[in-house]
Write a protein that holds these residues in place. Structure first.
Motif, mmCIF file in Angstrom:
data_model
loop_
_atom_site.group_PDB
_atom_site.id
_atom_site.type_symbol
_atom_site.label_atom_id
_atom_site.label_comp_id
_atom_site.label_asym_id
_atom_site.label_seq_id
_atom_site.Cartn_x
_atom_site.Cartn_y
_atom_site.Cartn_z
ATOM 1 N N ARG A 33 -9.224 0.227 19.073
ATOM 2 C CA ARG A 33 -10.056 1.012 18.163
ATOM 3 C C ARG A 33 -9.569 0.690 16.755
ATOM 4 N NH1 ARG A 33 -8.376 4.446 21.989
ATOM 5 N NH2 ARG A 33 -6.886 5.442 20.555
ATOM 6 N N VAL A 34 -10.466 0.213 15.895
ATOM 7 C CA VAL A 34 -10.049 -0.345 14.606
ATOM 8 C C VAL A 34 -10.675 0.422 13.441
ATOM 9 C CG1 VAL A 34 -9.902 -2.423 13.184
ATOM 10 C CG2 VAL A 34 -9.868 -2.621 15.680
ATOM 11 N N THR A 35 -9.821 0.844 12.514
ATOM 12 C CA THR A 35 -10.250 1.470 11.264
ATOM 13 C C THR A 35 -9.801 0.583 10.109
ATOM 14 O OG1 THR A 35 -9.977 3.667 12.225
ATOM 15 C CG2 THR A 35 -10.071 3.540 9.818
ATOM 16 N N GLY A 36 -10.619 0.476 9.069
ATOM 17 C CA GLY A 36 -10.271 -0.362 7.927
ATOM 18 C C GLY A 36 -9.678 0.444 6.782
ATOM 19 N N PHE A 37 -8.782 -0.191 6.022
ATOM 20 C CA PHE A 37 -8.184 0.433 4.841
ATOM 21 C C PHE A 37 -8.003 -0.643 3.783
ATOM 22 C CE2 PHE A 37 -4.778 2.204 2.214
ATOM 23 C CZ PHE A 37 -5.159 3.535 2.091
ATOM 24 N N ASP A 38 -8.564 -0.405 2.586
ATOM 25 C CA ASP A 38 -8.509 -1.423 1.537
ATOM 26 C C ASP A 38 -7.152 -1.415 0.839
ATOM 27 O OD1 ASP A 38 -10.419 -3.322 -0.131
ATOM 28 O OD2 ASP A 38 -9.102 -2.274 -1.532
ATOM 29 N N LEU A 39 -6.534 -2.570 0.766
ATOM 30 C CA LEU A 39 -5.179 -2.699 0.236
ATOM 31 C C LEU A 39 -5.106 -2.413 -1.257
ATOM 32 C CD1 LEU A 39 -2.193 -3.612 0.709
ATOM 33 C CD2 LEU A 39 -2.946 -5.936 0.161
ATOM 34 N N SER A 40 -6.065 -2.904 -2.027
ATOM 35 C CA SER A 40 -6.009 -2.774 -3.485
ATOM 36 C C SER A 40 -6.598 -1.469 -3.991
ATOM 37 C CB SER A 40 -6.743 -3.949 -4.147
ATOM 38 O OG SER A 40 -6.082 -5.158 -3.866
ATOM 39 N N PHE A 88 2.356 -2.711 -12.286
ATOM 40 C CA PHE A 88 3.496 -1.924 -11.808
ATOM 41 C C PHE A 88 3.255 -0.429 -12.013
ATOM 42 C CE2 PHE A 88 7.566 0.199 -12.475
ATOM 43 C CZ PHE A 88 8.279 -0.199 -11.348
ATOM 44 N N LEU A 89 2.840 -0.054 -13.215
ATOM 45 C CA LEU A 89 2.624 1.362 -13.515
ATOM 46 C C LEU A 89 1.462 1.935 -12.700
ATOM 47 C CD1 LEU A 89 3.136 1.280 -17.386
ATOM 48 C CD2 LEU A 89 4.705 2.208 -15.675
ATOM 49 N N THR A 90 0.404 1.127 -12.530
ATOM 50 C CA THR A 90 -0.755 1.590 -11.756
ATOM 51 C C THR A 90 -0.404 1.801 -10.290
ATOM 52 O OG1 THR A 90 -2.234 0.363 -13.237
ATOM 53 C CG2 THR A 90 -3.131 1.037 -11.120
ATOM 54 N N LYS A 91 0.308 0.832 -9.707
ATOM 55 C CA LYS A 91 0.678 0.936 -8.292
ATOM 56 C C LYS A 91 1.698 2.046 -8.051
ATOM 57 C CE LYS A 91 -1.676 -2.754 -6.933
ATOM 58 N NZ LYS A 91 -2.889 -2.621 -6.096
ATOM 59 N N LYS A 92 2.657 2.180 -8.964
ATOM 60 C CA LYS A 92 3.664 3.227 -8.808
ATOM 61 C C LYS A 92 3.034 4.617 -8.922
ATOM 62 C CE LYS A 92 7.547 1.249 -7.851
ATOM 63 N NZ LYS A 92 8.212 1.556 -6.552
ATOM 64 N N ARG A 93 2.065 4.748 -9.811
ATOM 65 C CA ARG A 93 1.362 6.027 -9.943
ATOM 66 C C ARG A 93 0.621 6.366 -8.654
ATOM 67 N NH1 ARG A 93 -3.819 7.564 -11.186
ATOM 68 N NH2 ARG A 93 -4.051 9.610 -12.209
ATOM 69 N N ALA A 94 -0.075 5.367 -8.097
ATOM 70 C CA ALA A 94 -0.807 5.586 -6.846
ATOM 71 C C ALA A 94 0.144 5.956 -5.712
ATOM 72 C CB ALA A 94 -1.607 4.332 -6.479
ATOM 73 N N ASP A 95 1.293 5.283 -5.652
ATOM 74 C CA ASP A 95 2.279 5.570 -4.615
ATOM 75 C C ASP A 95 2.813 6.996 -4.755
ATOM 76 O OD1 ASP A 95 4.073 4.819 -2.438
ATOM 77 O OD2 ASP A 95 5.667 4.859 -3.940
ATOM 78 N N PHE A 96 3.082 7.416 -5.989
ATOM 79 C CA PHE A 96 3.595 8.768 -6.238
ATOM 80 C C PHE A 96 2.561 9.830 -5.839
ATOM 81 C CE2 PHE A 96 3.961 12.428 -9.144
ATOM 82 C CZ PHE A 96 5.242 12.866 -8.820
ATOM 83 N N ALA A 130 1.646 -3.656 -3.562
ATOM 84 C CA ALA A 130 0.776 -2.907 -2.648
ATOM 85 C C ALA A 130 1.292 -2.988 -1.211
ATOM 86 C CB ALA A 130 -0.657 -3.446 -2.727
ATOM 87 N N LEU A 131 1.688 -4.187 -0.775
ATOM 88 C CA LEU A 131 2.245 -4.357 0.576
ATOM 89 C C LEU A 131 3.552 -3.585 0.727
ATOM 90 C CD1 LEU A 131 1.598 -8.193 0.992
ATOM 91 C CD2 LEU A 131 0.468 -6.369 2.277
ATOM 92 N N HIS A 132 4.371 -3.649 -0.301
ATOM 93 C CA HIS A 132 5.651 -2.947 -0.298
ATOM 94 C C HIS A 132 5.446 -1.438 -0.162
ATOM 95 C CE1 HIS A 132 8.801 -0.800 -2.694
ATOM 96 N NE2 HIS A 132 9.617 -1.583 -2.022
ATOM 97 N N ASN A 133 4.553 -0.862 -0.958
ATOM 98 C CA ASN A 133 4.347 0.589 -0.950
ATOM 99 C C ASN A 133 3.748 1.081 0.365
ATOM 100 O OD1 ASN A 133 5.323 0.754 -3.556
ATOM 101 N ND2 ASN A 133 3.306 0.794 -4.514
ATOM 102 N N LEU A 134 2.697 0.407 0.847
ATOM 103 C CA LEU A 134 2.050 0.875 2.073
ATOM 104 C C LEU A 134 2.927 0.677 3.296
ATOM 105 C CD1 LEU A 134 -1.701 -0.142 1.624
ATOM 106 C CD2 LEU A 134 -0.741 2.144 1.731
ATOM 107 N N SER A 135 3.654 -0.437 3.359
ATOM 108 C CA SER A 135 4.525 -0.668 4.521
ATOM 109 C C SER A 135 5.669 0.339 4.550
ATOM 110 C CB SER A 135 5.071 -2.103 4.514
ATOM 111 O OG SER A 135 5.897 -2.343 3.388
ATOM 112 N N ARG A 136 6.117 0.773 3.393
ATOM 113 C CA ARG A 136 7.147 1.824 3.347
ATOM 114 C C ARG A 136 6.614 3.131 3.941
ATOM 115 N NH1 ARG A 136 11.135 2.216 -1.896
ATOM 116 N NH2 ARG A 136 12.569 0.573 -1.230
ATOM 117 N N SER A 137 5.349 3.427 3.684
ATOM 118 C CA SER A 137 4.747 4.632 4.259
ATOM 119 C C SER A 137 4.664 4.525 5.774
ATOM 120 C CB SER A 137 3.348 4.861 3.667
ATOM 121 O OG SER A 137 3.435 5.258 2.311
#
Length: 305
Positions: A33-40, A88-96, A130-137
């Motif tokens: 069963r497959v669900t999609g999630f956009d990386l960017s 960096f600032l955009t991705k870090k904000r999204a991660d936070f 993006a890969l770093h942040n999501l894989s950490r989750s």
């Protein structure tokens, strides 16, 4: 098995959509069963009519999308170092803001598949972070993930390489879509990986009612320049020179069985502009074979056709 497929799914580039659709198709054919999630863009992709998970390209855009587009145009003209810190600032904000929600969401899945496209490249820190942040989750909730069907770049910044290395260090399986990417992978670290062809090549298998391809027509996919620190206008110009030489070579080779060349794109406006300019080159116009540029496709079915 409940699988989350993470990639460039919401991209207006139909090539990215084809990668997602075919990876999803292959996983579903094995009972997943497959669900999609956009990386960017960090958004879930619900199935739509037609091909599963793929969007019809539209000329209409929301106010937020237009604003993002204008901001991207501004960012694109900044020096590479400044672009990196904007990313960096955009991705870090999204991660936070979304880390807890991501972790809660990841708990639903037996496996997370990061896959398809040129994800293992350092495009001013965007993919690495993006890969770093999501894989950490994923790891935070003791989840499992793999990296499949990707290609790599050849040049990595110190931070970009470190983020990609942390992502790959915890991947249970790695596969690449071309053998040349093995060199780039080994610049990140000492990893074992398999090589398999890009899943997008089987897009037509999702649409069995399409007409049988004409063996006397050669199709050339013309790509636009991408936002990357090592791709200069001069280097992109050499790519278009190469495409013109291919057309000339085909037209003069008496042993070939082609009687027509079709230039096509995967839907981006800049791609179509580049292909149009290529068709107008004297070298191409004087070629001894018919060269045709088709309209930019609006969906995957049109791309396959």
């Amino acid at each position: 098995m409940n699988v989350l497929l993470v990639g460039e799914i919401a991209s207006p580039n139909l090539g990215d959509q084809a990668i997602f659709a075919t990876l999803r198709y292959l996983l579903q054919s094995r009972g997943c069963r497959v669900t999609g999630f956009d990386l960017s863009r960090y958004e879930r992709i619900a199935p739509t009519d037609g091909l599963p998970g793929c969007r019809q390209l539209s000329g209409k855009t929301s106010v937020s999308s237009r604003l993002k587009g204008r901001l991207l145009k501004v960012v694109n003209v900044l020096p590479n170092d400044m672009q990196k810190w904007v990313v960096f600032l955009t991705k870090k904000r999204a991660d936070f803001l979304h880390r807890k929600a991501w972790q809660s969401y990841m708990r639903q899945f037996d496996l997370v598949v990061f896959g398809g496209g040129a994800l293992l490249m350092d495009n001013n820190w965007s993919f690495p972070l993006a890969l770093h942040n999501l894989s950490r989750s994923v790891r935070a909730v003791h989840g499992r993930y793999v990296c499949i069907g990707c290609s790599t770049g050849r040049h990595f910044s110190k931070r970009g390489r470190r983020w990609l290395k942390e992502f790959l260090d915890h991947a249970e399986y790695i596969s690449l879509r071309d053998s040349n990417s093995m060199e780039g992978l080994h610049r990140i670290g000492d990893y074992d990986a398999e090589v398999h062809v890009d899943s997008a090549l089987i897009t037509a298998a999702l649409m069995p009612d399409l007409a049988v391809p004409d063996p006397h027509v050669l199709g050339l996919n013309i790509m636009s320049p991408v936002r990357h620190p090592t791709l200069t206008p001069k280097l992109y110009g050499s790519y278009l020179d190469e495409m013109a030489s291919v057309i000339e070579l085909v037209s003069t080779d008496k042993s070939n069985h082609w009687n027509r060349i079709v230039l096509f794109t995967t839907g981006a406006e800049r791609e179509h502009a580049a292909a149009s300019a290529l068709v107008e080159r004297p070298q191409v116009r004087s070629a001894g074979i018919k060269v045709e540029l088709v309209e930019a496709p609006g969906c995957l079915e049109e791309l396959c056709t």
